[in-house]
Design a protein around this motif. Structure first.
Motif, PDB file in Angstrom:
ATOM      1  N   ALA A 140       0.833  -1.200   0.000  1.00 18.67           N
ATOM      2  CA  ALA A 140       0.000   0.000   0.000  1.00 18.67           C
ATOM      3  C   ALA A 140       0.867   1.249   0.000  1.00 18.67           C
ATOM      4  CB  ALA A 140      -0.911  -0.002   1.209  1.00 18.67           C
ATOM      5  N   GLY A 141       0.438   2.251  -0.759  1.00 18.97           N
ATOM      6  CA  GLY A 141       1.165   3.506  -0.794  1.00 18.97           C
ATOM      7  C   GLY A 141       0.854   4.369   0.413  1.00 18.97           C
ATOM      8  N   THR A 142       1.695   5.391   0.627  1.00 18.92           N
ATOM      9  CA  THR A 142       1.510   6.291   1.769  1.00 18.92           C
ATOM     10  C   THR A 142       1.829   7.724   1.371  1.00 18.92           C
ATOM     11  OG1 THR A 142       3.797   6.014   2.551  1.00 18.92           O
ATOM     12  CG2 THR A 142       2.135   4.496   3.433  1.00 18.92           C
ATOM     13  N   VAL A 143       1.251   8.671   2.109  1.00 13.52           N
ATOM     14  CA  VAL A 143       1.583  10.089   1.989  1.00 13.52           C
ATOM     15  C   VAL A 143       1.918  10.600   3.383  1.00 13.52           C
ATOM     16  CG1 VAL A 143       0.799  12.390   1.344  1.00 13.52           C
ATOM     17  CG2 VAL A 143       0.069  10.402  -0.001  1.00 13.52           C
ATOM     18  N   MET A 155       0.511  11.208   8.772  1.00 14.71           N
ATOM     19  CA  MET A 155       0.300  10.522   7.498  1.00 14.71           C
ATOM     20  C   MET A 155      -1.167  10.663   7.111  1.00 14.71           C
ATOM     21  SD  MET A 155       2.591   7.093   8.159  1.00 14.71           S
ATOM     22  CE  MET A 155       2.372   6.473   6.491  1.00 14.71           C
ATOM     23  N   LEU A 156      -1.413  10.855   5.832  1.00 15.71           N
ATOM     24  CA  LEU A 156      -2.793  10.887   5.362  1.00 15.71           C
ATOM     25  C   LEU A 156      -3.377   9.479   5.415  1.00 15.71           C
ATOM     26  CD1 LEU A 156      -2.609  13.287   2.279  1.00 15.71           C
ATOM     27  CD2 LEU A 156      -3.390  13.799   4.598  1.00 15.71           C
ATOM     28  N   GLY A 182      -3.993  25.641   1.958  1.00 11.62           N
ATOM     29  CA  GLY A 182      -3.334  24.555   2.667  1.00 11.62           C
ATOM     30  C   GLY A 182      -3.927  23.186   2.413  1.00 11.62           C
ATOM     31  N   ASP A 183      -5.008  23.102   1.623  1.00 12.77           N
ATOM     32  CA  ASP A 183      -5.570  21.794   1.292  1.00 12.77           C
ATOM     33  C   ASP A 183      -4.534  20.959   0.536  1.00 12.77           C
ATOM     34  OD1 ASP A 183      -7.907  22.497   2.488  1.00 12.77           O
ATOM     35  OD2 ASP A 183      -9.090  22.644   0.642  1.00 12.77           O
ATOM     36  N   ILE A 184      -4.565  19.665   0.796  1.00 12.06           N
ATOM     37  CA  ILE A 184      -3.599  18.739   0.213  1.00 12.06           C
ATOM     38  C   ILE A 184      -4.310  17.915  -0.862  1.00 12.06           C
ATOM     39  CG2 ILE A 184      -1.951  16.891   0.713  1.00 12.06           C
ATOM     40  CD1 ILE A 184      -2.299  17.795   3.746  1.00 12.06           C
ATOM     41  N   TYR A 185      -3.746  17.905  -2.063  1.00 18.39           N
ATOM     42  CA  TYR A 185      -4.298  17.136  -3.170  1.00 18.39           C
ATOM     43  C   TYR A 185      -3.365  15.962  -3.457  1.00 18.39           C
ATOM     44  CZ  TYR A 185      -7.161  21.298  -3.894  1.00 18.39           C
ATOM     45  OH  TYR A 185      -8.036  22.337  -3.725  1.00 18.39           O
ATOM     46  N   VAL A 186      -3.924  14.762  -3.500  1.00 15.88           N
ATOM     47  CA  VAL A 186      -3.147  13.547  -3.734  1.00 15.88           C
ATOM     48  C   VAL A 186      -3.573  12.947  -5.065  1.00 15.88           C
ATOM     49  CG1 VAL A 186      -2.567  11.234  -2.891  1.00 15.88           C
ATOM     50  CG2 VAL A 186      -2.983  13.106  -1.256  1.00 15.88           C
TER      51      VAL A 186
END
Length: 367
Positions: A140-143, A155-156, A182-186
């Motif tokens: 699984a990937g992570t941010v 971590m998201l 400040g919103d985070i776009y993945v």
């Protein structure tokens, strides 16, 4: 699924088989090019400096150089996927200043954001990694959000854990961007091709994209990159890569489709905004005979009107009746799969490469 190379080939060429092509090895790329080689077109021409990075890959091993940013101190921060040193820190002369990071075997996406005068990093592990035998595997990937020296802040969430994905939908993120509030776009570019929007605190807001929409404008195929476009300062928008369809797609910050910029022949990575231009590494390309080199790719540069004005390492862009024609690789490649571009204040470029025989980034000095 096979290995990571097979996966990326499928997403990049939409199921087509690679043509039989000559394979130009690293020795040719490094030694057969003329000294002080100049590449590029028009006002965007560069001298190639392949030995810019002054480091030993024996002491600081490299698998793939994925992305690069510059911090407020003028240091170049590079993310790779070798867990002896995920992060390499250079000065502009190429001297290695520092290295750290062992927790990102799939280190892929790097975003630097100034938050109240403090540099923060958003590090994406795409989930694909090489084990000690060299075999590609995935998890699984992570941010992760960290301080500039790697201290983990949070971590998201994995979208499966908060009910956003079905069990069979993969989460293999490739990139992040931070919006004006400040919103985070993945960008889930190796997984299910969704764009996930989170608050600055990591709370889920919305998702869009994927590849099963009735409105094809919202479909993404290998959503490899995402960036905020501030060229219209009163109306920032998102630029999202759809690499397998050779295009950038523009959306509002709330996920409403705006337009598509087609880049035929160029399997572009993330969009990099600098002044009025967009830069991007091109990870795969062909020559005019339809041959795909073993080592291919170039850099493409768009102007304020999203018109391609230069292809360093590729053929000059051509327009007919206002339509961009298919773009091609130069006959002798300069790059091994251009994966990211950083632009410094002097408009020099630093090109990170994927699958480039364990080599550090190349500098392109503006001429």
């Amino acid at each position: 699924m096979g290995n990571r190379r097979n996966f990326i080939k499928r997403t990049a060429i939409a199921g087509a088989a690679l043509a039989a092509t000559p394979s130009f090895g690293f020795n040719i790329l490094k030694n057969n090019l003329p000294k002080d080689e100049i590449i590029g077109h028009g006002d965007f021409r560069y001298k190639v400096i392949k030995d810019w990075a002054k480091m030993s890959v024996g002491h600081n091993p490299i698998l793939n150089c994925h992305e690069m940013q510059m911090d407020s101190k003028g240091r170049l921060i590079m993310l790779g996927d070798h867990t002896d040193n995920n992060i390499l820190v250079f000065d502009k002369s190429g001297k290695l200043l520092d290295y750290w990071g062992t927790r990102y075997p799939g280190g892929h996406g790097l975003t630097l954001h100034d938050e109240g005068g403090e540099d923060m990093l958003y590090i994406v592990d795409c989930g694909w990694f090489q084990d000690r035998t060299g075999k590609w595997k995935k998890q699984a990937g992570t941010v992760s959000k960290t301080t500039i020296d790697g201290r983990l802040l949070f971590m998201l969430p994995d979208p499966h854990t908060i009910g956003l994905y079905k069990k069979e939908q993969e989460y293999l993120p490739t990139e992040t961007a931070v919006g004006p509030t400040g919103d985070i776009y993945v960008a889930d570019g190796y997984g299910s091709d969704f764009i996930l929007q989170f608050s600055p605190q990591g709370e889920f807001i919305r998702k869009w994209g994927g590849h099963d929409n009735s409105d094809e404008n919202y479909n993404l195929s290998n959503a490899h990159g995402v960036a905020v476009d501030y060229r219209d300062k009163t109306n920032p928008v998102l630029v999202i890569t759809s690499r397998a369809t050779n295009s950038f797609k523009f959306f509002t910050l709330q996920g409403k489709y705006i337009k598509t910029v087609n880049l035929p022949g160029a399997y572009v990575c993330r969009p990099v905004l600098d002044d009025s231009n967009i830069y991007s590494g091109v990870c795969w390309s062909e020559n005019e005979a339809g041959q795909r080199f073993g080592d291919s790719g170039f850099v493409t540069i768009l102007d304020a009107e999203n018109k391609v004005v230069s292809n360093p390492g590729g053929k000059a862009p051509q327009y007919k009746n206002g339509k961009l024609q298919k773009m091609y690789q130069a006959e002798i490649p300069t790059f091994n799969h251009g994966h990211d571009v950083f632009v410094d204040e002097d408009k020099n470029l630093y090109v990170c490469q994927w699958n480039a025989h364990h080599t550090p980034p190349i500098k392109l000095e503006r001429v």
